[in-house]
Design a protein around this motif. Structure first.
Motif, mmCIF file in Angstrom:
data_model
loop_
_atom_site.group_PDB
_atom_site.id
_atom_site.type_symbol
_atom_site.label_atom_id
_atom_site.label_comp_id
_atom_site.label_asym_id
_atom_site.label_seq_id
_atom_site.Cartn_x
_atom_site.Cartn_y
_atom_site.Cartn_z
ATOM 1 N N TRP A 372 0.822 -1.227 0.000
ATOM 2 C CA TRP A 372 0.000 0.000 0.000
ATOM 3 C C TRP A 372 0.848 1.266 0.000
ATOM 4 O O TRP A 372 0.309 2.363 -0.165
ATOM 5 C CB TRP A 372 -0.928 0.002 1.214
ATOM 6 N N GLU A 374 2.696 2.137 -2.301
ATOM 7 C CA GLU A 374 2.613 2.640 -3.677
ATOM 8 C C GLU A 374 1.190 3.024 -4.073
ATOM 9 O O GLU A 374 0.980 3.487 -5.189
ATOM 10 C CB GLU A 374 3.140 1.569 -4.637
ATOM 11 N N GLN A 375 0.232 2.803 -3.168
ATOM 12 C CA GLN A 375 -1.171 3.133 -3.471
ATOM 13 C C GLN A 375 -1.794 3.907 -2.314
ATOM 14 O O GLN A 375 -2.858 3.555 -1.822
ATOM 15 C CB GLN A 375 -1.962 1.847 -3.725
ATOM 16 N N SER A 378 -5.739 5.267 -1.798
ATOM 17 C CA SER A 378 -6.451 4.905 -3.037
ATOM 18 C C SER A 378 -7.814 4.299 -2.774
ATOM 19 O O SER A 378 -8.525 3.956 -3.723
ATOM 20 C CB SER A 378 -5.604 3.912 -3.840
ATOM 21 N N THR A 519 -4.622 3.061 3.244
ATOM 22 C CA THR A 519 -5.668 2.983 2.220
ATOM 23 C C THR A 519 -6.505 4.253 2.169
ATOM 24 O O THR A 519 -6.908 4.685 1.093
ATOM 25 C CB THR A 519 -6.565 1.773 2.507
#
Length: 814
Positions: A372, A374-375, A378, A519
């Motif tokens: 996560w 890299e995200q 999101s 997240t």
């Protein structure tokens, strides 16, 4: 009156004497080695003149080689006769050859043994045994038996094994060592070949191999002859390994309860053979190894049978249950110690393999949330399994992973009672309980928010355990080895490993939770705030503070960055918020009484300060960068107030200087003195304080760096400055420094100021010197140089005396 030299002189004398003693010792050792070598050479008997050379091979070795070679040649000749010349003889001739030659050769060892020719008898007996094999082949060629080749070989090998055994046990041939091992080697073939000939299938062939291995085991245990026992042991281990592998493969590939039961029967038979052999051995590593093999075979048999009726997800649990059941036999006191130890190790091996199967699931649950990063923000996933397996597939049939982990933890908690192994077992229980709590919500696919709460509890649990286990409860290390079946009552002692282990587990889970919260914005802020508060609360325990306090500061820095990002601040303004962390670290380090926690806290604060500087530098906003550097200087200056942190003042001064430089760069100031004077002034003040404390300190150390920081850059700039203002001011400053150095007898100001003054004057007079040089004839400079050399040569001695005076004068200055 005894005269004692000064300590330095006495030390020098002692070192000189020790070196002389070492040199003398080395000389004596060298002489001793030479004498030992000479005495050994003299002790050896010199070879007599004309004596024959020593033989390279002994007589018995030559005899054995000749006998073996002769036996091989005779066997080859017999084979050639049987295969080639057999057809030229009639029925009577064939019978006479078969009977007469074989009987004659087999009877020949008897008189040879009576005459003491043992080696020759062994060779002739070997030829006779080889002839019986050729006789069997000849019988197959002559007769027309309705038996296939495999069946005939099985029968022939059985008959040969019986004949060779009878031949070896005859009253007149007990001294022959070859017949009985040869008979045992031939006995390895009948059962397996009969199974192949009868088309008994894989189960029948495996059973035949295992029965043969069992027969070999019985022979190895009961026959006292060494050669027979070695042959039987080789057959038992070789055929046993082959049969066990085949039975295990049949058990693993069984598609129904019937096939699994047949394979289990084979495995249990092999286990019974191994256990019987272990009980007969009764001691030694071999008995322990056989018992371990028996235990593993029993687990494979029972677990394979249960696997055939259970879902695939519970296969490992079935084998684990069988492995744990072995511990019941360990408690039986009638069992030999080696058997109990072997069963305990077999159970431990099964449990270890089961834990190895759970590792992929635990690793994904722990490391999967890193994806996560890299995200970030999101969007929240649907459930916890989707969150942890964002970048790696979740292993199939992993429903039993928490059950396996919990079962092994319970076994460790209840079974290990020895006072030496008990602390290690409790450490294992702690790790397994943590792994169970980590994997369970992922296996159950709980909602994402509930999964965050579960990970938070998994972090707080080990942290609470680490706070509860105090360092003072650690026992002394035991030196004795525990017995395999020790059932001592657990004592109320502390445990060395659970405390640090619990701390490591808490940190690992907190990192996984932090990544898992990336997240969404609310999850990130809530989790980082909770982790900061949790580790800060744990820092009240003195034995946890060296780890938990830096962890709390680290999560606070992450929280500051996340807060700035959530507020949509630019990085340079987020850097100002991050600076609250080093401020808190400096205040906390000043109040901590434990020196072990002070350094980690200060390191965490320094890293947070570097993070703030990095965030400010990303924006390239020079005023804010200067402000951040200045605030860092204030923090370090406050730290330097503490008596044990005085050297931090140098870092504080450097930060203030950097902040000044960045601010000057923001104002587009290009004058070098604006950058160098903020360094020179505090450096000279520090040098003056140092000289006041230590009047013998060198002026180069006290004033050299500060003066050079301004004079050298100004001189370099003045040489390229066409205006007269800078050289004039630089000359006045250099003259002042030179006069101060001369007045106070300080070497550094005198030489630095004088050098800069001379170079500055040379720069100013350079145009005029060039004009004068152009106006003079070309022969004038060489002539002047020659006159100068003549003058120096004429007054050479006086010049040397003046140079020495100048050197002494400068040397007397500080």
């Amino acid at each position: 009156m005894t005269h004692f030299p000064p300590p330095a002189e006495e030390l020098r004398l002692l070192d000189l004497e020790l070196r002389q003693l070492d040199a003398r010792r080395a000389q004596l050792l060298h002489r001793r080695a030479w004498l030992v070598t000479a005495l050994q050479a003299a002790a050896r008997p010199a070879p007599a003149p004309g004596a024959p050379p020593r033989p390279e091979a002994s007589a018995p070795r030559v005899q054995n080689v000749l006998l073996v070679l002769g036996a091989v040649l005779l066997t080859i000749a017999a084979m050639a006769f049987t295969l080639v010349s057999w057809g030229h003889l009639g029925i009577v001739g064939r019978a006479l050859v078969l009977g007469g030659v074989t009987v004659t050769v087999l009877a020949a060892p008897v008189p040879l043994l009576k005459r003491g020719l043992r080696s020759t008898a062994e060779s002739v007996a070997g030829i006779g045994l080889a002839l019986t094999v050729l006789d069997a082949y000849a019988v197959r060629q002559v007769t027309s038996l309705d038996v296939d080749a495999t069946g005939y070989v099985a029968a022939a090998s059985a008959v040969l094994a019986a004949l060779w055994t009878a031949y070896g046990l005859l009253p007149r041939t007990p001294g022959l060592r070859l017949p009985l091992p040869a008979a045992l080697a031939a006995a390895q073939l009948p059962l397996a070949l009969w199974a192949v000939a009868a088309d008994a299938g894989l189960y029948g062939l495996t059973a035949a191999v295992l029965v043969t291995a069992g027969f070999d085991t019985g022979v190895a245990l009961r026959v006292p002859t060494r050669s027979v026992r070695i042959t039987a042991a080789v057959g038992a281990y070789g055929l046993g390994a082959w049969g066990v592998w085949a039975a295990g493969w049949l058990s693993w590939t069984a598609t129904g309860p019937s096939a699994a039961a047949r394979a289990a029967a084979l495995l249990l038979f092999a286990a019974g053979v191994a256990l019987t052999a272990a009980r007969r051995e009764a001691a030694g590593k071999q008995a322990v190894g056989l018992t371990v093999a028996a235990g593993l075979l029993t687990v494979a048999a029972l677990g394979g049978t249960a696997r055939s009726v259970l879902p695939d997800a519970w296969t490992v649990l079935a084998y684990l249950a069988c492995g744990v059941a072995l511990l019941a036999a360990v408690r039986v006191d009638r069992q030999p110690e080696t058997v109990r130890l072997g069963l305990a190790r077999a159970s431990a091996a099964v449990q270890g393999l089961a834990l190895l199967w759970t590792l992929p699931s635990v690793a994904i649950a722990l490391l999967g949330p890193v994806a996560w990063a890299e995200q970030v923000w999101s969007g929240a996933p649907g459930d916890l399994r989707e969150a942890v397996a964002a970048d790696a597939p979740w292993p199939p049939d992993a429903q039993a992973v928490p059950v396996v982990l919990a079962a092994v933890a319970v076994v460790l908690l209840l079974a290990v009672r020895d006072t030496v192994w008990r602390p290690r077992a409790l450490t294992g229980v702690l790790v397994l309980a943590w792994a169970t709590a980590l994997v369970l919500p992922v296996v159950l696919e709980v909602p994402y928010a509930a999964g965050l709460v579960a990970f938070g509890i998994t972090t707080a649990g080990p942290l609470a355990a680490a706070a509860w286990i105090r360092p003072s409860e650690r026992p002394r290390a035991a030196t004795e080895e525990p017995s395999a079946t020790a059932t001592a009552v657990p004592t109320a002692v502390g445990f060395p490993a659970p405390g640090p282990t619990a701390m490591v587990l808490a940190l690992l889970t907190s990192l996984s939770l932090a990544f898992l919260s990336l997240t969404t914005e609310p999850a990130t802020l809530a989790v980082l705030s909770t982790l900061t508060a949790l580790f800060a609360a744990a820092s009240w325990k003195p034995h946890l503070a060296p780890v938990t306090a830096p962890a709390s500061l680290a999560y606070a820095a992450m929280l500051a960055c996340a807060t700035g990002a959530a507020a949509d601040w630019q990085p340079q303004y987020t850097a100002l918020l991050v600076l609250a962390v080093p401020v808190a670290a400096a205040l906390l380090a000043a109040r901590l009484g434990d020196a072990r926690a002070t350094v980690p806290v200060e390191v965490a604060g320094a890293i947070a300060a570097l993070l703030a500087v990095g965030l400010a530098a990303v924006s390239a906003d020079l005023p804010v960068i200067a402000l951040v550097l200045a605030l860092c200087g204030v923090i370090t200056a406050g730290t330097a107030i503490r008596p044990d942190r005085r050297p931090v003042a140098y870092a504080s001064a450097a930060l203030f200087v950097l902040a000044t430089w960045v601010r000057l760069a923001a104002w587009d100031i290009s004058t070098p003195e604006a950058y160098t004077l903020p360094v020179t002034v505090p450096a000279l003040l520090v040098g003056a304080l140092a000289r006041r404390r230590d009047p013998e300190a060198s002026s180069w150390t006290a004033y050299g760096p500060g003066l050079a920081a301004t004079l050298v850059p100004s001189l370099l700039t003045a040489w390229g400055d066409p205006d007269w203002t800078r050289p004039l001011l630089l000359g006045l400053a250099a003259l002042s420094v030179t006069l101060l150095g001369a007045g106070h007898h300080l070497q550094a100001p005198l030489l630095l100021g004088g050098t800069v003054l001379a170079l500055d004057a040379l720069h100013e007079l350079a145009p005029y010197i060039a004009q004068v040089t152009d106006a003079l004839p070309r022969w004038v400079p060489p002539a002047l140089a020659g006159l100068l050399l003549l003058a120096l040569g004429a007054t050479y001695e006086q010049r040397l005396r003046d140079a020495r005076k100048m050197r002494d004068f400068l040397g007397n200055m500080h």
